[in-house]
Design an enzyme around this catalytic site. Structure first.
Site, PDB file in Angstrom:
ATOM      1  N   HIS A  96     -11.320  26.368   7.305  1.00  0.00           N
ATOM      2  CA  HIS A  96     -12.714  26.710   7.649  1.00  0.00           C
ATOM      3  C   HIS A  96     -13.578  26.823   6.395  1.00  0.00           C
ATOM      4  CE1 HIS A  96     -11.222  27.575  11.694  1.00  0.00           C
ATOM      5  NE2 HIS A  96     -10.377  28.443  11.202  1.00  0.00           N
ATOM      6  N   GLU A 118      -7.849  22.583  11.332  1.00  0.00           N
ATOM      7  CA  GLU A 118      -8.982  22.493  12.266  1.00  0.00           C
ATOM      8  C   GLU A 118      -9.731  21.177  12.204  1.00  0.00           C
ATOM      9  OE1 GLU A 118      -8.937  24.477   9.626  1.00  0.00           O
ATOM     10  OE2 GLU A 118     -10.825  24.283   8.530  1.00  0.00           O
ATOM     11  N   SER A 134      -7.993  27.865  20.208  1.00  0.00           N
ATOM     12  CA  SER A 134      -9.251  27.969  20.944  1.00  0.00           C
ATOM     13  C   SER A 134      -8.985  28.391  22.391  1.00  0.00           C
ATOM     14  CB  SER A 134      -9.991  26.624  20.906  1.00  0.00           C
ATOM     15  OG  SER A 134     -10.475  26.388  19.603  1.00  0.00           O
ATOM     16  N   ASP A 198     -24.280  23.555  27.142  1.00  0.00           N
ATOM     17  CA  ASP A 198     -23.777  22.604  26.145  1.00  0.00           C
ATOM     18  C   ASP A 198     -24.836  21.519  25.982  1.00  0.00           C
ATOM     19  OD1 ASP A 198     -20.554  22.130  25.105  1.00  0.00           O
ATOM     20  OD2 ASP A 198     -21.973  20.487  24.776  1.00  0.00           O
ATOM     21  N   VAL A 239     -19.608  27.281  20.130  1.00  0.00           N
ATOM     22  CA  VAL A 239     -20.034  25.925  19.730  1.00  0.00           C
ATOM     23  C   VAL A 239     -19.231  25.465  18.517  1.00  0.00           C
ATOM     24  CG1 VAL A 239     -22.389  26.294  20.561  1.00  0.00           C
ATOM     25  CG2 VAL A 239     -21.867  26.699  18.160  1.00  0.00           C
ATOM     26  N   LEU A 240     -19.175  24.165  18.332  1.00  0.00           N
ATOM     27  CA  LEU A 240     -18.537  23.618  17.122  1.00  0.00           C
ATOM     28  C   LEU A 240     -19.094  22.235  16.827  1.00  0.00           C
ATOM     29  CD1 LEU A 240     -16.352  23.688  14.874  1.00  0.00           C
ATOM     30  CD2 LEU A 240     -14.789  22.615  16.497  1.00  0.00           C
ATOM     31  N   VAL A 267     -17.202  33.693  18.836  1.00  0.00           N
ATOM     32  CA  VAL A 267     -15.899  33.084  18.532  1.00  0.00           C
ATOM     33  C   VAL A 267     -16.059  32.072  17.385  1.00  0.00           C
ATOM     34  CG1 VAL A 267     -13.888  31.892  19.494  1.00  0.00           C
ATOM     35  CG2 VAL A 267     -15.263  33.387  20.961  1.00  0.00           C
ATOM     36  N   VAL A 298     -14.684  38.687  15.252  1.00  0.00           N
ATOM     37  CA  VAL A 298     -13.370  38.606  14.601  1.00  0.00           C
ATOM     38  C   VAL A 298     -12.989  37.136  14.418  1.00  0.00           C
ATOM     39  CG1 VAL A 298     -10.918  39.189  14.802  1.00  0.00           C
ATOM     40  CG2 VAL A 298     -12.668  40.826  15.564  1.00  0.00           C
ATOM     41  N   ALA A 299     -12.687  36.762  13.165  1.00  0.00           N
ATOM     42  CA  ALA A 299     -12.459  35.344  12.861  1.00  0.00           C
ATOM     43  C   ALA A 299     -11.014  34.908  13.083  1.00  0.00           C
ATOM     44  CB  ALA A 299     -12.866  35.052  11.414  1.00  0.00           C
ATOM     45  N   MET A 301      -9.032  35.964  15.962  1.00  0.00           N
ATOM     46  CA  MET A 301      -8.712  36.607  17.240  1.00  0.00           C
ATOM     47  C   MET A 301      -7.264  36.384  17.677  1.00  0.00           C
ATOM     48  SD  MET A 301     -12.316  35.767  19.201  1.00  0.00           S
ATOM     49  CE  MET A 301     -11.934  36.591  20.738  1.00  0.00           C
TER      50      MET A 301
HETATM   51  N1  NAD Z   1     -12.674  33.460  16.103  1.00  0.00           N
HETATM   52  C1  NAD Z   1     -11.487  32.931  16.315  1.00  0.00           C
HETATM   53  O1  NAD Z   1     -10.446  33.588  16.207  1.00  0.00           O
HETATM   54  C2  NAD Z   1     -11.375  31.515  16.770  1.00  0.00           C
HETATM   55  C3  NAD Z   1     -10.177  31.031  17.352  1.00  0.00           C
HETATM   56  C4  NAD Z   1     -10.159  29.697  17.782  1.00  0.00           C
HETATM   57  C5  NAD Z   1     -11.270  28.892  17.650  1.00  0.00           C
HETATM   58  N2  NAD Z   1     -12.384  29.399  17.079  1.00  0.00           N
HETATM   59  C6  NAD Z   1     -13.605  28.622  16.881  1.00  0.00           C
HETATM   60  O2  NAD Z   1     -14.369  28.496  18.058  1.00  0.00           O
HETATM   61  C7  NAD Z   1     -15.305  27.430  17.877  1.00  0.00           C
HETATM   62  C8  NAD Z   1     -15.267  26.496  19.100  1.00  0.00           C
HETATM   63  O3  NAD Z   1     -14.053  25.775  19.111  1.00  0.00           O
HETATM   64  P1  NAD Z   1     -13.671  24.768  20.279  1.00  0.00           P
HETATM   65  O4  NAD Z   1     -12.238  24.405  20.074  1.00  0.00           O
HETATM   66  O5  NAD Z   1     -14.096  25.281  21.596  1.00  0.00           O
HETATM   67  O6  NAD Z   1     -14.553  23.498  19.901  1.00  0.00           O
HETATM   68  P2  NAD Z   1     -14.892  22.258  20.869  1.00  0.00           P
HETATM   69  O7  NAD Z   1     -15.209  21.139  19.972  1.00  0.00           O
HETATM   70  O8  NAD Z   1     -13.817  22.094  21.883  1.00  0.00           O
HETATM   71  O9  NAD Z   1     -16.196  22.729  21.641  1.00  0.00           O
HETATM   72  C9  NAD Z   1     -17.409  22.953  20.996  1.00  0.00           C
HETATM   73  C10 NAD Z   1     -18.523  22.633  21.963  1.00  0.00           C
HETATM   74  O10 NAD Z   1     -19.753  23.021  21.354  1.00  0.00           O
HETATM   75  C11 NAD Z   1     -20.734  22.129  21.848  1.00  0.00           C
HETATM   76  N3  NAD Z   1     -21.951  22.253  21.062  1.00  0.00           N
HETATM   77  C12 NAD Z   1     -22.239  21.792  19.824  1.00  0.00           C
HETATM   78  N4  NAD Z   1     -23.502  22.119  19.482  1.00  0.00           N
HETATM   79  C13 NAD Z   1     -24.021  22.828  20.530  1.00  0.00           C
HETATM   80  C14 NAD Z   1     -25.274  23.435  20.817  1.00  0.00           C
HETATM   81  N5  NAD Z   1     -26.265  23.390  19.929  1.00  0.00           N
HETATM   82  N6  NAD Z   1     -25.422  24.079  21.989  1.00  0.00           N
HETATM   83  C15 NAD Z   1     -24.441  24.134  22.894  1.00  0.00           C
HETATM   84  N7  NAD Z   1     -23.239  23.557  22.704  1.00  0.00           N
HETATM   85  C16 NAD Z   1     -23.031  22.917  21.535  1.00  0.00           C
HETATM   86  C17 NAD Z   1     -20.041  20.775  21.781  1.00  0.00           C
HETATM   87  O11 NAD Z   1     -20.706  19.813  22.577  1.00  0.00           O
HETATM   88  C18 NAD Z   1     -18.660  21.136  22.307  1.00  0.00           C
HETATM   89  O12 NAD Z   1     -18.545  20.941  23.699  1.00  0.00           O
HETATM   90  C19 NAD Z   1     -14.863  26.755  16.557  1.00  0.00           C
HETATM   91  O13 NAD Z   1     -15.624  27.255  15.488  1.00  0.00           O
HETATM   92  C20 NAD Z   1     -13.430  27.217  16.402  1.00  0.00           C
HETATM   93  O14 NAD Z   1     -12.959  27.132  15.086  1.00  0.00           O
HETATM   94  C21 NAD Z   1     -12.448  30.693  16.622  1.00  0.00           C
HETATM   95  C1  ALA Z   2      -8.720  28.959  14.405  1.00  0.00           C
HETATM   96  C2  ALA Z   2      -8.933  30.422  14.271  1.00  0.00           C
HETATM   97  N1  ALA Z   2      -9.875  30.779  13.273  1.00  0.00           N
HETATM   98  C3  ALA Z   2      -7.671  31.196  14.195  1.00  0.00           C
HETATM   99  O1  ALA Z   2      -7.552  32.106  13.429  1.00  0.00           O
HETATM  100  O2  ALA Z   2      -6.773  30.904  14.941  1.00  0.00           O
END
Ligand code: NAD
Ligand code: ALA
Ligand code: MG
Length: 371
Positions: A96, A118, A134, A198, A239-240, A267, A298-299, A301
């Site tokens: 990240h 990632e 995710s 989305d 979002v991503l 998230v 929480v980054a 989770m």
């Molecule tokens: N905090 C944590 O512990 C943790 C754990 C896992 C994943 N994540 C994070 O969660 C985030 C999402 O991951 P994911 O696997 O669901 O990604 P993904 O690619 O499956 O989904 C992301 C979605 O966001 C949409 N998007 C992009 N820009 C947008 C906007 N302006 N408005 C609305 N939608 C928009 C995309 O079209 C897509 O459908 C990532 O940053 C990932 O790293 C965090």
């Molecule tokens: C991908 C996410 N940040 C995790 O810790 O699993």
């Protein structure tokens, strides 16, 4: 190849890069595995389980970083781990980098070859090494949000599913990808009034077909976001834009128009977060309040459900680890463009475009580094 796995040191991170089963697989394929003593305790795996799998148990992380050709981890290396990385070594883990200039500078300076889980791609632009975490985080986001909605945690005192005769909570999920889909599944399952936003019409169609009347879909533009966020009891940021810093979709200004005690679960915080007021928190202190709105950011989770998460993660990371160990990183990446998409840093060069652009480095495409 000698593959090393240190104990994770991030706050409340209980996952481990290699399960005993993964260690056994590497050993069975002719590789050496060094595991730090105690690295598996968070998933209930003891040193004796790793020894039985053929791994060598090592006291402390130092000799793993000093002597292993590939280091397999879960979380981005913390500052004290980064100081131990070196040129000629492969680091295979979540990174990240786009929202993390300090980490990027340290990786560049170390000379390490860093492959980020990632950004490894799969068929059709999917992110198979991100997907299982995710799924976990998406599901957890509703649990975390439900707790934060309780009065004792600063929330508005709303039960997600309501009770007969009383309306359920309104849940807005921004981003209908893997996190968003799993969050919506949990929220709809509990009886919430769910809206998924989305920008991708195919995503809206897919979730629309799946959820039918159990969730509404809306195109994600400024007007619709404002409307959904201000009505919501709970907002999930999901979002991503792969590898890039998350777009800020909810401004500080908008918080003033939200209901007091409503909750934001960001998230996407691992990519910098999609709410302007988000800043990373830890499992030790997961929430804070801005303008009467509770933030959970929480980054890591999935670290809280380490056993489920570690096994789900190893299912997708091990096949690539085996190929890298077998072929060497260059040949493994040359023969698989999806794995090559994981290369973020190599010998001081930034090989991921969104990271280079965000942080002001020259971008050197992986192709050039693989020749
Ligand atoms: N905090 C944590 O512990 C943790 C754990 C896992 C994943 N994540 C994070 O969660 C985030 C999402 O991951 P994911 O696997 O669901 O990604 P993904 O690619 O499956 O989904 C992301 C979605 O966001 C949409 N998007 C992009 N820009 C947008 C906007 N302006 N408005 C609305 N939608 C928009 C995309 O079209 C897509 O459908 C990532 O940053 C990932 O790293 C965090
Ligand atoms: C991908 C996410 N940040 C995790 O810790 O699993
Ligand atoms: Mg307010």
């Amino acid at each position: 190849m000698r593959v090393g796995c240190p104990k994770e040191i991030k706050n409340h991170e209980y996952r481990v890069g290699l399960t005993p089963e993964s260690a056994r697989e590497l050993v069975a394929n002719g590789h050496e595995v060094w595991i730090e003593s105690g690295a598996g305790l968070g998933i209930g795996a003891y040193d004796s389980d790793y020894s039985a799998a053929g791994a060598k148990v090592i006291e402390g992380p130092d000799s793993i970083f000093a002597e292993c050709e590939m280091v397999v981890k879960v979380k981005e290396p913390q500052a004290e781990e980064r100081a131990k990385l070196r040129e000629g070594q492969i680091l295979y883990t979540y990174l990240h980098l786009a929202p993390d200039p300090e980490q990027t500078a340290d990786l560049v300076q170390s000379g390490v070859t860093a492959i980020a889980y990632e950004t490894v791609t799969g068929a059709g632009g999917t992110l198979p090494l991100l997907k299982p975490m995710s799924q976990v985080a998406g599901r957890m986001s509703i649990q975390a949000g439900a707790t934060a909605l309780e009065k004792a945690h600063g929330g508005r005192g709303v039960l997600i599913g309501g009770v007969p005769g009383v309306m359920p909570a309104k849940v807005a999920v921004i981003g209908g990808g893997v996190v968003g889909f799993n969050a919506a599944q949990m929220a709809a399952g509990l009886g919430a009034d769910v809206t998924i936003l989305d920008r991708d019409p195919e995503v809206l169609e897919r979730v629309g077909i799946h959820f039918e009347s159990r969730a509404k879909t809306r195109f994600s533009n400024v007007a619709n976001l404002y409307d959904a966020v201000c009505q919501a009891d709970l907002v999930i940021g999901a979002v991503l834009i792969p590898g890039a810093a998350a777009p800020k979709l909810v401004s500080r200004e908008m918080l003033k128009d939200m209901q007091p005690g409503s909750v934001l679960v960001d998230v996407a915080i691992d990519q910098g977060g999609c709410f302007e007021t988000s800043k990373p928190t830890t499992h030790a202190e997961p929430t804070y309040i801005v303008d009467d709105v509770v933030h959970y950011c929480v980054a890591n989770m999935p670290g809280a459900v380490a056993r489920t998460s570690t096994y789900a993660l190893n299912n997708v990371t091990l096949p690539h680890a085996l190929r890298i160990a077998q072929m060497g990183w260059k040949e493994a990446l040359r023969s698989d463009s999806n794995l090559a998409a994981g290369l973020n840093v190599h010998e001081g060069k930034v090989a991921y475009q969104a990271v280079a652009e965000e942080l002001g480095y020259d971008y050197v495409p992986a192709d050039e580094l693989l020749n």
